[in-house]
Design a protein around this motif. Structure first.
Motif, mmCIF file in Angstrom:
data_model
loop_
_atom_site.group_PDB
_atom_site.id
_atom_site.type_symbol
_atom_site.label_atom_id
_atom_site.label_comp_id
_atom_site.label_asym_id
_atom_site.label_seq_id
_atom_site.Cartn_x
_atom_site.Cartn_y
_atom_site.Cartn_z
ATOM 1 N N THR A 157 0.833 -1.197 0.000
ATOM 2 C CA THR A 157 0.000 0.000 0.000
ATOM 3 C C THR A 157 0.872 1.252 0.000
ATOM 4 N N ASN A 158 0.221 2.416 -0.146
ATOM 5 C CA ASN A 158 0.952 3.697 -0.150
ATOM 6 C C ASN A 158 1.635 3.963 1.187
ATOM 7 N N THR A 159 1.111 3.348 2.233
ATOM 8 C CA THR A 159 1.708 3.538 3.556
ATOM 9 C C THR A 159 2.815 2.539 3.849
ATOM 10 N N GLY A 160 3.093 1.659 2.863
ATOM 11 C CA GLY A 160 4.173 0.698 3.034
ATOM 12 C C GLY A 160 3.757 -0.609 3.660
ATOM 13 N N ASN A 161 2.469 -0.788 3.893
ATOM 14 C CA ASN A 161 1.983 -2.030 4.496
ATOM 15 C C ASN A 161 1.659 -3.054 3.412
ATOM 16 N N PRO A 162 1.846 -4.345 3.700
ATOM 17 C CA PRO A 162 1.501 -5.369 2.712
ATOM 18 C C PRO A 162 -0.007 -5.449 2.498
ATOM 19 N N GLN A 163 -0.399 -5.642 1.260
ATOM 20 C CA GLN A 163 -1.812 -5.751 0.906
ATOM 21 C C GLN A 163 -2.158 -7.225 0.697
ATOM 22 N N GLU A 164 -3.002 -7.745 1.572
ATOM 23 C CA GLU A 164 -3.306 -9.173 1.536
ATOM 24 C C GLU A 164 -4.067 -9.568 0.270
ATOM 25 N N LEU A 165 -3.866 -10.798 -0.126
ATOM 26 C CA LEU A 165 -4.564 -11.344 -1.279
ATOM 27 C C LEU A 165 -5.968 -11.777 -0.878
ATOM 28 N N ASP A 166 -6.953 -11.414 -1.687
ATOM 29 C CA ASP A 166 -8.326 -11.842 -1.435
ATOM 30 C C ASP A 166 -8.614 -13.120 -2.207
ATOM 31 N N TYR A 167 -9.661 -13.848 -1.751
ATOM 32 C CA TYR A 167 -10.004 -15.130 -2.366
ATOM 33 C C TYR A 167 -11.461 -15.125 -2.820
ATOM 34 N N LEU A 168 -11.650 -15.424 -4.095
ATOM 35 C CA LEU A 168 -12.984 -15.447 -4.688
ATOM 36 C C LEU A 168 -13.523 -16.870 -4.732
ATOM 37 N N ILE A 169 -14.745 -17.056 -4.266
ATOM 38 C CA ILE A 169 -15.392 -18.367 -4.398
ATOM 39 C C ILE A 169 -15.888 -18.512 -5.826
ATOM 40 N N ASP A 170 -15.344 -19.472 -6.552
ATOM 41 C CA ASP A 170 -15.659 -19.612 -7.979
ATOM 42 C C ASP A 170 -16.996 -20.320 -8.203
ATOM 43 N N LYS A 171 -17.340 -20.508 -9.457
ATOM 44 C CA LYS A 171 -18.642 -21.070 -9.809
ATOM 45 C C LYS A 171 -18.815 -22.501 -9.303
ATOM 46 N N GLU A 172 -17.713 -23.164 -9.016
ATOM 47 C CA GLU A 172 -17.792 -24.523 -8.464
ATOM 48 C C GLU A 172 -17.836 -24.517 -6.938
ATOM 49 N N GLY A 173 -17.772 -23.314 -6.348
ATOM 50 C CA GLY A 173 -17.855 -23.210 -4.899
ATOM 51 C C GLY A 173 -16.519 -23.310 -4.188
ATOM 52 N N ASN A 174 -15.410 -23.181 -4.929
ATOM 53 C CA ASN A 174 -14.078 -23.343 -4.337
ATOM 54 C C ASN A 174 -13.313 -22.028 -4.298
ATOM 55 N N ILE A 175 -12.342 -21.970 -3.396
ATOM 56 C CA ILE A 175 -11.309 -20.943 -3.470
ATOM 57 C C ILE A 175 -10.005 -21.643 -3.825
ATOM 58 N N ASP A 176 -9.098 -20.899 -4.406
ATOM 59 C CA ASP A 176 -7.775 -21.444 -4.735
ATOM 60 C C ASP A 176 -6.803 -20.908 -3.705
ATOM 61 N N PHE A 177 -6.499 -21.739 -2.705
ATOM 62 C CA PHE A 177 -5.712 -21.284 -1.559
ATOM 63 C C PHE A 177 -4.253 -21.701 -1.724
ATOM 64 N N PRO A 178 -3.329 -20.832 -1.315
ATOM 65 C CA PRO A 178 -1.906 -21.170 -1.461
ATOM 66 C C PRO A 178 -1.558 -22.511 -0.819
ATOM 67 N N VAL A 179 -0.769 -23.289 -1.511
ATOM 68 C CA VAL A 179 -0.281 -24.598 -1.082
ATOM 69 C C VAL A 179 -1.406 -25.636 -1.075
ATOM 70 N N LEU A 180 -2.551 -25.300 -0.513
ATOM 71 C CA LEU A 180 -3.647 -26.270 -0.397
ATOM 72 C C LEU A 180 -4.376 -26.505 -1.717
ATOM 73 N N GLY A 181 -4.334 -25.540 -2.600
ATOM 74 C CA GLY A 181 -5.061 -25.677 -3.859
ATOM 75 C C GLY A 181 -6.545 -25.401 -3.678
ATOM 76 N N LYS A 182 -7.389 -26.158 -4.391
ATOM 77 C CA LYS A 182 -8.835 -25.936 -4.349
ATOM 78 C C LYS A 182 -9.410 -26.390 -3.010
ATOM 79 N N VAL A 183 -10.155 -25.490 -2.366
ATOM 80 C CA VAL A 183 -10.850 -25.824 -1.118
ATOM 81 C C VAL A 183 -12.305 -25.397 -1.284
ATOM 82 N N GLU A 184 -13.224 -26.332 -1.141
ATOM 83 C CA GLU A 184 -14.644 -26.020 -1.321
ATOM 84 C C GLU A 184 -15.211 -25.410 -0.034
ATOM 85 N N LEU A 185 -15.763 -24.192 -0.191
ATOM 86 C CA LEU A 185 -16.285 -23.483 0.974
ATOM 87 C C LEU A 185 -17.746 -23.068 0.821
ATOM 88 N N VAL A 186 -18.285 -23.144 -0.377
ATOM 89 C CA VAL A 186 -19.647 -22.663 -0.607
ATOM 90 C C VAL A 186 -20.639 -23.409 0.289
#
Length: 259
Positions: free
Chosen positions: A80-109
């Protein structure tokens, strides 16, 4: 002359009374929860929690006793402009999953945020981390308020638990001409829409499935009969003023001629 002037007065009274009664509204039209008694306790036993939907955007942060071990699970998308890290957001896709680092697809819907956190925590603890802590928040929790309210629009909600009254409060409450006994709530869950009508004037509202709103709900307040006719009322007022003007002119002429 007296007969004509008497007729003139009757017409004036009729026009004015018509305009007066058109604008009247009764207590039953506008008061919320009007059947609630004094000192009455009405308990809502609903342990409502919103469930995750397709297209929800989640903020997820993993922590543990060893800070280095969680770095692969907390990716950033920039600074960010203040020098802080900007976290990555996770979108639940049409299959109901998020793509999470290391873990891959995780169904959360279909899960609540607590259930989703617990699911990710269990996966992490099983194979990757010791006693991980998972924080999660729905970032696109918003509701849309339309119709006869003072400030229609889409409102972002900081919490994940908002009542229909709180949402209407964000929109500046209903206008006096909003229909309070037939408010429509439109809810979408993964492409399936439900339509529920509620009565804001009844205490039974608190036991409605839409008393607590979910993310992306739409609340529509329809106009009452007075509001529906208000569009033509302006024209009727203009016509009435014109008629009164003509009648006054006629009365002046009659009185002048009689003299």
């Amino acid at each position: 002359m007296n007969l004509r002037f008497s007729t003139f007065k009757k017409v004036c009274y009729t026009v004015l009374l018509s305009l007066f009664f058109t604008a009247c509204a009764s207590r039953e039209d506008v008061v919320y929860m009007q059947n609630a008694k004094k000192f009455e306790t009405v308990v809502n036993t609903d342990t409502f929690e919103p469930k995750l939907k397709v297209d929800d955007i989640l903020s997820i942060y993993v922590s543990a006793s060893d800070p280095e071990s969680v770095k692969p699970f907390n990716l950033i998308k920039g600074i960010t402009n203040t020098g802080n890290p900007q976290e990555l957001d996770y979108l639940i896709d049409k299959e109901g999953n998020i793509d999470f680092p290391v873990l891959g697809k995780v169904e959360l819907v279909g899960l609540t945020t607590e259930q989703a956190k617990q699911k990710i925590r269990e996966i992490l603890q099983k194979d990757y981390l010791k006693d991980p802590i998972v924080n999660m928040r729905i970032k696109n929790f918003r509701v849309t308020i339309l119709g006869e309210v003072n400030k229609p629009g889409t409102y972002t909600v900081d919490s994940e638990r908002v009542t229909i009254f709180e949402a209407l409060g964000l929109a500046g409450d209903l206008k006096i001409k909003g229909k309070r006994d037939n408010v429509l709530v439109i809810r979408d869950f993964n492409g399936t829409k439900t339509y529920t009508r509620v009565d804001l004037t009844s205490k039974a509202l608190i036991n409605s499935p839409v008393y607590f709103l979910t993310q992306n709900d739409v609340v529509y307040v329809e106009p009452n009969k007075s509001a529906i006719t208000s569009a033509s009322l302006d024209n009727r007022v203009t016509i009435a003023v014109s008629i009164l003007s003509m009648l006054v002119t006629s009365a002046v002429v009659i009185i002048t001629n009689s003299n």
